[in-house]
Scaffold this motif. Sequence first.
Motif, PDB file in Angstrom:
ATOM      1  N   ALA A  12      24.020  37.330  44.873  1.00  0.00           N
ATOM      2  CA  ALA A  12      25.271  36.666  44.494  1.00  0.00           C
ATOM      3  C   ALA A  12      26.372  37.696  44.252  1.00  0.00           C
ATOM      4  CB  ALA A  12      25.070  35.795  43.258  1.00  0.00           C
ATOM      5  N   ARG A  13      26.052  38.791  43.540  1.00  0.00           N
ATOM      6  CA  ARG A  13      27.060  39.849  43.309  1.00  0.00           C
ATOM      7  C   ARG A  13      27.503  40.463  44.629  1.00  0.00           C
ATOM      8  NH1 ARG A  13      27.964  40.707  38.162  1.00  0.00           N
ATOM      9  NH2 ARG A  13      26.327  40.288  36.668  1.00  0.00           N
ATOM     10  N   THR A  14      26.561  40.721  45.518  1.00  0.00           N
ATOM     11  CA  THR A  14      26.898  41.304  46.817  1.00  0.00           C
ATOM     12  C   THR A  14      27.770  40.341  47.625  1.00  0.00           C
ATOM     13  OG1 THR A  14      24.872  42.613  46.807  1.00  0.00           O
ATOM     14  CG2 THR A  14      25.928  42.241  48.953  1.00  0.00           C
ATOM     15  N   LYS A  15      27.444  39.049  47.601  1.00  0.00           N
ATOM     16  CA  LYS A  15      28.221  38.041  48.328  1.00  0.00           C
ATOM     17  C   LYS A  15      29.659  38.019  47.814  1.00  0.00           C
ATOM     18  CE  LYS A  15      27.710  34.318  51.122  1.00  0.00           C
ATOM     19  NZ  LYS A  15      27.220  34.424  52.502  1.00  0.00           N
ATOM     20  N   VAL A  16      29.846  38.092  46.500  1.00  0.00           N
ATOM     21  CA  VAL A  16      31.184  38.080  45.892  1.00  0.00           C
ATOM     22  C   VAL A  16      31.985  39.295  46.348  1.00  0.00           C
ATOM     23  CG1 VAL A  16      32.429  38.292  43.700  1.00  0.00           C
ATOM     24  CG2 VAL A  16      30.528  36.672  43.914  1.00  0.00           C
ATOM     25  N   LYS A  17      31.387  40.474  46.327  1.00  0.00           N
ATOM     26  CA  LYS A  17      32.108  41.688  46.719  1.00  0.00           C
ATOM     27  C   LYS A  17      32.405  41.706  48.220  1.00  0.00           C
ATOM     28  CE  LYS A  17      32.861  43.386  42.777  1.00  0.00           C
ATOM     29  NZ  LYS A  17      34.247  43.513  42.287  1.00  0.00           N
ATOM     30  N   LYS A  18      31.497  41.154  49.031  1.00  0.00           N
ATOM     31  CA  LYS A  18      31.785  41.050  50.462  1.00  0.00           C
ATOM     32  C   LYS A  18      32.957  40.111  50.699  1.00  0.00           C
ATOM     33  CE  LYS A  18      27.586  42.585  52.680  1.00  0.00           C
ATOM     34  NZ  LYS A  18      28.206  43.685  53.378  1.00  0.00           N
ATOM     35  N   ALA A  19      33.018  39.017  49.955  1.00  0.00           N
ATOM     36  CA  ALA A  19      34.162  38.097  50.067  1.00  0.00           C
ATOM     37  C   ALA A  19      35.446  38.801  49.630  1.00  0.00           C
ATOM     38  CB  ALA A  19      33.923  36.845  49.228  1.00  0.00           C
ATOM     39  N   GLN A  20      35.383  39.548  48.547  1.00  0.00           N
ATOM     40  CA  GLN A  20      36.544  40.308  48.075  1.00  0.00           C
ATOM     41  C   GLN A  20      37.049  41.252  49.165  1.00  0.00           C
ATOM     42  OE1 GLN A  20      36.425  42.634  44.215  1.00  0.00           O
ATOM     43  NE2 GLN A  20      36.452  44.331  45.670  1.00  0.00           N
ATOM     44  N   ASP A  21      36.141  42.019  49.727  1.00  0.00           N
ATOM     45  CA  ASP A  21      36.529  42.987  50.757  1.00  0.00           C
ATOM     46  C   ASP A  21      37.093  42.282  51.993  1.00  0.00           C
ATOM     47  OD1 ASP A  21      35.614  44.915  49.003  1.00  0.00           O
ATOM     48  OD2 ASP A  21      33.746  45.290  50.101  1.00  0.00           O
ATOM     49  N   LEU A  22      36.487  41.156  52.369  1.00  0.00           N
ATOM     50  CA  LEU A  22      36.965  40.401  53.528  1.00  0.00           C
ATOM     51  C   LEU A  22      38.389  39.895  53.273  1.00  0.00           C
ATOM     52  CD1 LEU A  22      36.223  39.299  56.325  1.00  0.00           C
ATOM     53  CD2 LEU A  22      35.303  37.275  55.163  1.00  0.00           C
ATOM     54  N   LEU A  70      43.203  42.156  45.785  1.00  0.00           N
ATOM     55  CA  LEU A  70      42.343  41.194  45.108  1.00  0.00           C
ATOM     56  C   LEU A  70      41.101  41.846  44.523  1.00  0.00           C
ATOM     57  CD1 LEU A  70      41.116  38.202  44.758  1.00  0.00           C
ATOM     58  CD2 LEU A  70      40.234  38.553  47.078  1.00  0.00           C
ATOM     59  N   ARG A  71      40.681  41.318  43.371  1.00  0.00           N
ATOM     60  CA  ARG A  71      39.365  41.650  42.807  1.00  0.00           C
ATOM     61  C   ARG A  71      38.661  40.355  42.434  1.00  0.00           C
ATOM     62  NH1 ARG A  71      38.131  45.815  37.936  1.00  0.00           N
ATOM     63  NH2 ARG A  71      36.183  44.910  37.181  1.00  0.00           N
ATOM     64  N   LYS A  72      37.399  40.237  42.832  1.00  0.00           N
ATOM     65  CA  LYS A  72      36.555  39.094  42.480  1.00  0.00           C
ATOM     66  C   LYS A  72      35.356  39.609  41.693  1.00  0.00           C
ATOM     67  CE  LYS A  72      37.459  36.293  46.641  1.00  0.00           C
ATOM     68  NZ  LYS A  72      37.901  35.005  46.160  1.00  0.00           N
ATOM     69  N   GLU A  73      34.911  38.814  40.716  1.00  0.00           N
ATOM     70  CA  GLU A  73      33.710  39.133  39.949  1.00  0.00           C
ATOM     71  C   GLU A  73      32.857  37.887  39.827  1.00  0.00           C
ATOM     72  OE1 GLU A  73      32.657  42.045  38.999  1.00  0.00           O
ATOM     73  OE2 GLU A  73      34.482  43.213  39.337  1.00  0.00           O
ATOM     74  N   LEU A  74      31.548  38.079  39.905  1.00  0.00           N
ATOM     75  CA  LEU A  74      30.602  36.991  39.723  1.00  0.00           C
ATOM     76  C   LEU A  74      30.741  36.427  38.318  1.00  0.00           C
ATOM     77  CD1 LEU A  74      28.125  35.368  40.753  1.00  0.00           C
ATOM     78  CD2 LEU A  74      26.697  37.190  39.765  1.00  0.00           C
ATOM     79  N   PHE A  75      30.821  35.104  38.218  1.00  0.00           N
ATOM     80  CA  PHE A  75      30.885  34.420  36.928  1.00  0.00           C
ATOM     81  C   PHE A  75      29.546  33.745  36.635  1.00  0.00           C
ATOM     82  CE2 PHE A  75      32.193  30.944  34.099  1.00  0.00           C
ATOM     83  CZ  PHE A  75      32.875  31.662  33.128  1.00  0.00           C
ATOM     84  N   ALA A  76      28.986  33.042  37.625  1.00  0.00           N
ATOM     85  CA  ALA A  76      27.697  32.368  37.481  1.00  0.00           C
ATOM     86  C   ALA A  76      27.179  32.006  38.876  1.00  0.00           C
ATOM     87  CB  ALA A  76      27.851  31.105  36.639  1.00  0.00           C
ATOM     88  N   PHE A  77      25.871  31.689  38.960  1.00  0.00           N
ATOM     89  CA  PHE A  77      25.301  31.286  40.242  1.00  0.00           C
ATOM     90  C   PHE A  77      24.056  30.446  39.997  1.00  0.00           C
ATOM     91  CE2 PHE A  77      22.767  34.832  39.047  1.00  0.00           C
ATOM     92  CZ  PHE A  77      21.511  34.587  39.567  1.00  0.00           C
ATOM     93  N   SER A  78      23.701  29.641  40.977  1.00  0.00           N
ATOM     94  CA  SER A  78      22.412  28.944  40.993  1.00  0.00           C
ATOM     95  C   SER A  78      22.221  28.351  42.383  1.00  0.00           C
ATOM     96  CB  SER A  78      22.330  27.844  39.931  1.00  0.00           C
ATOM     97  OG  SER A  78      23.150  26.760  40.277  1.00  0.00           O
ATOM     98  N   GLY A  79      21.011  28.488  42.905  1.00  0.00           N
ATOM     99  CA  GLY A  79      20.690  27.891  44.195  1.00  0.00           C
ATOM    100  C   GLY A  79      21.676  28.258  45.284  1.00  0.00           C
ATOM    101  N   VAL A  84      33.151  32.235  40.629  1.00  0.00           N
ATOM    102  CA  VAL A  84      33.821  33.538  40.682  1.00  0.00           C
ATOM    103  C   VAL A  84      35.066  33.520  39.809  1.00  0.00           C
ATOM    104  CG1 VAL A  84      35.060  35.106  42.247  1.00  0.00           C
ATOM    105  CG2 VAL A  84      33.024  33.912  43.043  1.00  0.00           C
ATOM    106  N   GLN A  85      35.298  34.618  39.128  1.00  0.00           N
ATOM    107  CA  GLN A  85      36.573  34.850  38.462  1.00  0.00           C
ATOM    108  C   GLN A  85      37.304  35.898  39.295  1.00  0.00           C
ATOM    109  OE1 GLN A  85      36.308  35.337  34.309  1.00  0.00           O
ATOM    110  NE2 GLN A  85      38.459  35.782  34.058  1.00  0.00           N
ATOM    111  N   PHE A  86      38.622  35.730  39.443  1.00  0.00           N
ATOM    112  CA  PHE A  86      39.356  36.691  40.267  1.00  0.00           C
ATOM    113  C   PHE A  86      40.742  36.949  39.689  1.00  0.00           C
ATOM    114  CE2 PHE A  86      40.530  32.584  42.061  1.00  0.00           C
ATOM    115  CZ  PHE A  86      41.904  32.702  42.203  1.00  0.00           C
TER     116      PHE A  86
END
Length: 151
Positions: A12-22, A70-79, A84-86
């Motif tokens: 989930a953290r990796t997905k958030v940072k990849k979205a941020q970079d994209l 932009l900066r994004k950070e993981l806030f919570a995840f499930s399934g 995300v907070q940004f």
Amino acid sequence: MSLAPPFTEESARTKVKKAQDLWNTKNPKVIAQAYTPDSIWRNRSSFIVGTAAIEDLLTKKWEKEQNYRLRKELFAFSGDKIAVQFWYEYQDAHDGLKWKRCYGLEDWTFAEDGKMRKRQMSGNDIDISEAERWFKDGIDVNTVEISEAHW
């Protein structure tokens, strides 16, 4: 590591940072490909469906929001969901190129292949001065200290 659901904290953290970079590429055509063809969005007060509409919304966004960072950070995840907070800063082309910062939250739902099938975004903009900027040129957005008052 798979970036498709179900998510672990690491994926989930990796997905958030990849979205941020994209998103920091500001390339609507490339960004739209990270979403399912029928992806549903609420972006502030806009409700759209599909990658063509996403590409159009993002094109208009960055015509207005110049020098966007932009900066994004993981806030919570499930399934298959991630929250995300940004924060992002930009110069508003519709308001005399004043610097602004957006504070926001997103909730994301993913398809089995890892593409996003739903995105709900809420954000509030504030005016900031040059001295108040966090994400200046040459600064890595991930290293900026953001105090609890801004989280």
